[in-house]
Design a protein around this motif. Structure first.
Motif, PDB file in Angstrom:
ATOM      1  N   GLY A  13       0.808  -1.204   0.000  1.00 59.63           N
ATOM      2  CA  GLY A  13       0.000   0.000   0.000  1.00 59.63           C
ATOM      3  C   GLY A  13       0.842   1.255   0.000  1.00 59.63           C
ATOM      4  O   GLY A  13       0.644   2.165  -0.808  1.00 59.63           O
ATOM      5  N   ILE A  14       1.836   1.331   0.916  1.00 59.59           N
ATOM      6  CA  ILE A  14       2.652   2.541   0.974  1.00 59.59           C
ATOM      7  C   ILE A  14       3.696   2.580  -0.136  1.00 59.59           C
ATOM      8  O   ILE A  14       4.042   3.648  -0.634  1.00 59.59           O
ATOM      9  CB  ILE A  14       3.305   2.734   2.355  1.00 59.59           C
ATOM     10  CG1 ILE A  14       4.277   1.614   2.701  1.00 59.59           C
ATOM     11  CG2 ILE A  14       2.262   2.896   3.437  1.00 59.59           C
ATOM     12  CD1 ILE A  14       5.076   1.907   3.981  1.00 59.59           C
ATOM     13  N   GLY A  15       4.188   1.409  -0.546  1.00 61.27           N
ATOM     14  CA  GLY A  15       5.164   1.383  -1.633  1.00 61.27           C
ATOM     15  C   GLY A  15       4.584   1.889  -2.938  1.00 61.27           C
ATOM     16  O   GLY A  15       5.210   2.687  -3.654  1.00 61.27           O
ATOM     17  N   SER A  16       3.366   1.468  -3.256  1.00 65.76           N
ATOM     18  CA  SER A  16       2.723   1.903  -4.501  1.00 65.76           C
ATOM     19  C   SER A  16       2.430   3.404  -4.462  1.00 65.76           C
ATOM     20  O   SER A  16       2.568   4.101  -5.471  1.00 65.76           O
ATOM     21  CB  SER A  16       1.450   1.102  -4.748  1.00 65.76           C
ATOM     22  OG  SER A  16       0.548   1.198  -3.661  1.00 65.76           O
ATOM     23  N   ILE A  17       2.037   3.921  -3.299  1.00 67.73           N
ATOM     24  CA  ILE A  17       1.809   5.366  -3.159  1.00 67.73           C
ATOM     25  C   ILE A  17       3.122   6.123  -3.342  1.00 67.73           C
ATOM     26  O   ILE A  17       3.174   7.154  -4.031  1.00 67.73           O
ATOM     27  CB  ILE A  17       1.186   5.680  -1.791  1.00 67.73           C
ATOM     28  CG1 ILE A  17      -0.242   5.135  -1.720  1.00 67.73           C
ATOM     29  CG2 ILE A  17       1.190   7.185  -1.520  1.00 67.73           C
ATOM     30  CD1 ILE A  17      -0.845   5.143  -0.324  1.00 67.73           C
ATOM     31  N   ALA A  18       4.198   5.621  -2.740  1.00 67.55           N
ATOM     32  CA  ALA A  18       5.501   6.285  -2.852  1.00 67.55           C
ATOM     33  C   ALA A  18       5.958   6.365  -4.306  1.00 67.55           C
ATOM     34  O   ALA A  18       6.520   7.381  -4.740  1.00 67.55           O
ATOM     35  CB  ALA A  18       6.539   5.548  -2.007  1.00 67.55           C
ATOM     36  N   ILE A  19       5.728   5.305  -5.078  1.00 69.71           N
ATOM     37  CA  ILE A  19       6.093   5.326  -6.496  1.00 69.71           C
ATOM     38  C   ILE A  19       5.350   6.439  -7.215  1.00 69.71           C
ATOM     39  O   ILE A  19       5.936   7.243  -7.950  1.00 69.71           O
ATOM     40  CB  ILE A  19       5.789   3.965  -7.160  1.00 69.71           C
ATOM     41  CG1 ILE A  19       6.728   2.878  -6.638  1.00 69.71           C
ATOM     42  CG2 ILE A  19       5.909   4.072  -8.689  1.00 69.71           C
ATOM     43  CD1 ILE A  19       6.353   1.473  -7.082  1.00 69.71           C
ATOM     44  N   ARG A  20       4.033   6.513  -6.982  1.00 68.53           N
ATOM     45  CA  ARG A  20       3.230   7.514  -7.680  1.00 68.53           C
ATOM     46  C   ARG A  20       3.632   8.937  -7.300  1.00 68.53           C
ATOM     47  O   ARG A  20       3.723   9.820  -8.159  1.00 68.53           O
ATOM     48  CB  ARG A  20       1.749   7.291  -7.392  1.00 68.53           C
ATOM     49  CG  ARG A  20       1.135   6.222  -8.272  1.00 68.53           C
ATOM     50  CD  ARG A  20      -0.332   6.464  -8.488  1.00 68.53           C
ATOM     51  NE  ARG A  20      -0.790   5.700  -9.638  1.00 68.53           N
ATOM     52  CZ  ARG A  20      -2.011   5.204  -9.769  1.00 68.53           C
ATOM     53  NH1 ARG A  20      -2.900   5.384  -8.802  1.00 68.53           N
ATOM     54  NH2 ARG A  20      -2.360   4.544 -10.850  1.00 68.53           N
ATOM     55  N   ILE A  21       3.872   9.172  -6.021  1.00 69.76           N
ATOM     56  CA  ILE A  21       4.255  10.517  -5.592  1.00 69.76           C
ATOM     57  C   ILE A  21       5.614  10.889  -6.174  1.00 69.76           C
ATOM     58  O   ILE A  21       5.794  12.001  -6.707  1.00 69.76           O
ATOM     59  CB  ILE A  21       4.278  10.610  -4.053  1.00 69.76           C
ATOM     60  CG1 ILE A  21       2.858  10.509  -3.490  1.00 69.76           C
ATOM     61  CG2 ILE A  21       4.924  11.918  -3.617  1.00 69.76           C
ATOM     62  CD1 ILE A  21       2.798  10.523  -1.968  1.00 69.76           C
ATOM     63  N   ALA A  22       6.592   9.993  -6.077  1.00 70.89           N
ATOM     64  CA  ALA A  22       7.931  10.289  -6.582  1.00 70.89           C
ATOM     65  C   ALA A  22       7.911  10.564  -8.078  1.00 70.89           C
ATOM     66  O   ALA A  22       8.566  11.491  -8.558  1.00 70.89           O
ATOM     67  CB  ALA A  22       8.885   9.139  -6.245  1.00 70.89           C
ATOM     68  N   LYS A  23       7.140   9.781  -8.823  1.00 69.52           N
ATOM     69  CA  LYS A  23       7.055  10.002 -10.273  1.00 69.52           C
ATOM     70  C   LYS A  23       6.392  11.328 -10.591  1.00 69.52           C
ATOM     71  O   LYS A  23       6.744  11.988 -11.565  1.00 69.52           O
ATOM     72  CB  LYS A  23       6.300   8.860 -10.943  1.00 69.52           C
ATOM     73  CG  LYS A  23       7.075   7.564 -11.073  1.00 69.52           C
ATOM     74  CD  LYS A  23       8.436   7.760 -11.760  1.00 69.52           C
ATOM     75  CE  LYS A  23       8.330   8.293 -13.167  1.00 69.52           C
ATOM     76  NZ  LYS A  23       9.679   8.542 -13.769  1.00 69.52           N
ATOM     77  N   SER A  24       5.431  11.738  -9.753  1.00 72.53           N
ATOM     78  CA  SER A  24       4.767  13.022 -10.001  1.00 72.53           C
ATOM     79  C   SER A  24       5.737  14.190  -9.852  1.00 72.53           C
ATOM     80  O   SER A  24       5.485  15.279 -10.378  1.00 72.53           O
ATOM     81  CB  SER A  24       3.584  13.195  -9.043  1.00 72.53           C
ATOM     82  OG  SER A  24       4.004  13.512  -7.724  1.00 72.53           O
ATOM     83  N   LEU A  25       6.855  13.970  -9.128  1.00 74.38           N
ATOM     84  CA  LEU A  25       7.882  15.000  -8.969  1.00 74.38           C
ATOM     85  C   LEU A  25       8.963  14.919 -10.043  1.00 74.38           C
ATOM     86  O   LEU A  25       9.889  15.742 -10.047  1.00 74.38           O
ATOM     87  CB  LEU A  25       8.550  14.858  -7.603  1.00 74.38           C
ATOM     88  CG  LEU A  25       7.716  15.105  -6.350  1.00 74.38           C
ATOM     89  CD1 LEU A  25       8.579  14.953  -5.117  1.00 74.38           C
ATOM     90  CD2 LEU A  25       7.070  16.472  -6.373  1.00 74.38           C
ATOM     91  N   GLY A  26       8.875  13.921 -10.900  1.00 75.54           N
ATOM     92  CA  GLY A  26       9.903  13.747 -11.915  1.00 75.54           C
ATOM     93  C   GLY A  26      11.126  13.013 -11.422  1.00 75.54           C
ATOM     94  O   GLY A  26      12.210  13.110 -12.011  1.00 75.54           O
ATOM     95  N   CYS A  27      10.987  12.259 -10.323  1.00 75.40           N
ATOM     96  CA  CYS A  27      12.105  11.466  -9.807  1.00 75.40           C
ATOM     97  C   CYS A  27      12.297  10.202 -10.633  1.00 75.40           C
ATOM     98  O   CYS A  27      11.358   9.723 -11.294  1.00 75.40           O
ATOM     99  CB  CYS A  27      11.848  11.075  -8.354  1.00 75.40           C
ATOM    100  SG  CYS A  27      11.803  12.464  -7.213  1.00 75.40           S
ATOM    101  N   THR A  28      13.496   9.665 -10.584  1.00 77.91           N
ATOM    102  CA  THR A  28      13.767   8.349 -11.167  1.00 77.91           C
ATOM    103  C   THR A  28      13.545   7.319 -10.074  1.00 77.91           C
ATOM    104  O   THR A  28      14.202   7.361  -9.033  1.00 77.91           O
ATOM    105  CB  THR A  28      15.200   8.253 -11.704  1.00 77.91           C
ATOM    106  OG1 THR A  28      15.389   9.256 -12.713  1.00 77.91           O
ATOM    107  CG2 THR A  28      15.460   6.874 -12.310  1.00 77.91           C
ATOM    108  N   VAL A  29      12.619   6.385 -10.322  1.00 74.98           N
ATOM    109  CA  VAL A  29      12.185   5.444  -9.292  1.00 74.98           C
ATOM    110  C   VAL A  29      12.679   4.040  -9.599  1.00 74.98           C
ATOM    111  O   VAL A  29      12.400   3.488 -10.670  1.00 74.98           O
ATOM    112  CB  VAL A  29      10.653   5.430  -9.155  1.00 74.98           C
ATOM    113  CG1 VAL A  29      10.215   4.406  -8.105  1.00 74.98           C
ATOM    114  CG2 VAL A  29      10.146   6.818  -8.774  1.00 74.98           C
ATOM    115  N   ILE A  30      13.399   3.474  -8.639  1.00 74.86           N
ATOM    116  CA  ILE A  30      13.753   2.053  -8.654  1.00 74.86           C
ATOM    117  C   ILE A  30      12.909   1.392  -7.569  1.00 74.86           C
ATOM    118  O   ILE A  30      12.815   1.917  -6.457  1.00 74.86           O
ATOM    119  CB  ILE A  30      15.247   1.833  -8.345  1.00 74.86           C
ATOM    120  CG1 ILE A  30      16.131   2.657  -9.277  1.00 74.86           C
ATOM    121  CG2 ILE A  30      15.605   0.347  -8.442  1.00 74.86           C
ATOM    122  CD1 ILE A  30      17.612   2.648  -8.885  1.00 74.86           C
ATOM    123  N   THR A  31      12.307   0.260  -7.872  1.00 78.92           N
ATOM    124  CA  THR A  31      11.511  -0.413  -6.838  1.00 78.92           C
ATOM    125  C   THR A  31      11.808  -1.905  -6.819  1.00 78.92           C
ATOM    126  O   THR A  31      12.224  -2.477  -7.829  1.00 78.92           O
ATOM    127  CB  THR A  31      10.007  -0.170  -7.049  1.00 78.92           C
ATOM    128  OG1 THR A  31       9.291  -0.613  -5.898  1.00 78.92           O
ATOM    129  CG2 THR A  31       9.471  -0.903  -8.271  1.00 78.92           C
TER     130      THR A  31
END
Length: 343
Positions: free
Chosen positions: A180-198
């Motif tokens: 639940g929190i991991g999926s939210i973190a991905i979406r928030i980070a991507k909305s900032l233009g971050c590069t996301v590794i999961t």
């Protein structure tokens, strides 16, 4: 007066829907809420197993996270009226200690407990709650999305911004991207233009995380994630590690950080003990931050972020009688996103 339904824990691992008396009219400073949706979280798993870390009495109404509608208001309440949709803050903080008065509610010195964990929670048709511990739901936010806020989304909001100070364009490693929190973190980070590794634990979750926007997805059951992270970042490491799994990933998380990187952690689902090389800590100038819950202000920020389009990921919506099935699904880790119960 007709009775109301409540989902109650009768003993460890014994839960049932019961009929109970409705709450009294709200007292001074309180509102009465009709509960529409509750969210399931690991705190519910701990409570279900009897891991309350404090005395509590059975039967105990479960659920620490909810989206509700105001039914009536008590005396002394302003700014709220019947029909308002709200998210309640689940910790009954004092509102007067030095931490509460400076907006650090999750450090309250006189907290009376967390609803659904130490004291009766939100899985009931009607309940009373302090008006000061509510956040209004914006008109464009659904009750289902709002039911993900007070524990899950606000926890991520607090971790990423109050603690890790995530900035646009940074690299971030998000563990357990299907949670639940991991999926939210991905979406928030991507909305900032971050590069996301999961990291995820199956091919199915890898595909879902990729569809969610993760730039790089690592199946931790097949590969050592820290080695891949070092390669992806040109051996520099990531700026931020979003950690909540604990013992299994701790050492690798430290190796995944760049010099001066920040690790923020809110959980230990794989075990609470990890070791650290102190020379590595100070030579690399790591910042390691523990994060628990969130301040009340994070609820409003989370709701505004959802209203702006950064919505949570919802896996399954259960009925009230299916709480145990939801808990078992959460325990099995066979989930991608949030589990909800609709009343």
């Amino acid at each position: 007066m007709p009775s109301i339904r409540a989902l109650q824990l009768l003993a460890d691992r014994q839960v049932t829907v019961t009929e109970r008396e409705p709450p009294a009219p709200p007292s001074d400073g309180e509102v009465q809420l009709r509960v529409h949706v509750v969210g399931l979280n690991h705190i519910d798993v701990w409570g279900y197993r009897g891991m309350a870390f404090a005395k509590r009495q059975y039967p105990l109404t479960v659920a620490a996270e909810a989206a509700c509608e105001v039914v009536s208001v008590g005396s002394g309440v302003s700014g709220l009226q019947p029909g308002d949709r709200v998210v309640p803050y689940g910790a009954l903080t004092c509102g007067t200690c030095r931490f509460c008065t400076r907006g650090q509610d999750n450090l309250c010195e006189n907290v009376r407990g967390v609803r659904g964990f130490h004291i009766d929670g939100f899985a009931q048709d009607l309940t009373n709650h302090p008006a000061r511990l509510l956040a209004k739901i914006p008109p464009s936010v659904s009750l289902r999305d709002a039911a993900c806020v007070s524990v899950a989304y606000a926890t991520v909001e607090h971790m990423l911004f109050d603690n890790a100070h995530l900035e646009p364009g940074e690299w971030i490693l998000v563990h357990a991207g299907g949670s639940g929190i991991g999926s939210i973190a991905i979406r928030i980070a991507k909305s900032l233009g971050c590069t996301v590794i999961t990291t995820v634990g199956s091919a199915d979750k890898a595909a879902k995380a990729k569809a969610l926007g993760a730039d790089h997805v690592i199946n931790y059951r097949e590969d050592r994630f820290e080695g891949i992270v070092r390669k992806l970042t040109g051996k520099k490491g990531v700026d931020v590690v979003f950690e909540h799994t604990g013992a299994d990933t701790w050492a690798g998380s430290l190796l995944s950080m760049r010099r001066g990187g920040r690790l923020v952690t809110c959980g230990a689902t794989s075990g609470p003990s990890g070791s650290i090389n102190l020379m590595q800590l100070f030579q690399q100038q790591y910042r390691i931050i523990g994060s628990f819950g969130s301040p009340l202000s994070a609820l409003a920020r989370a709701l505004d972020r959802i209203a702006a389009g950064v919505t949570p990921v919802i896996d399954t919506v259960f009925g009230l009688a299916d709480f145990q099935a939801g808990i078992e699904r959460l325990e099995s880790r066979n989930v991608f996103g949030k589990l909800l119960i609709e009343l």
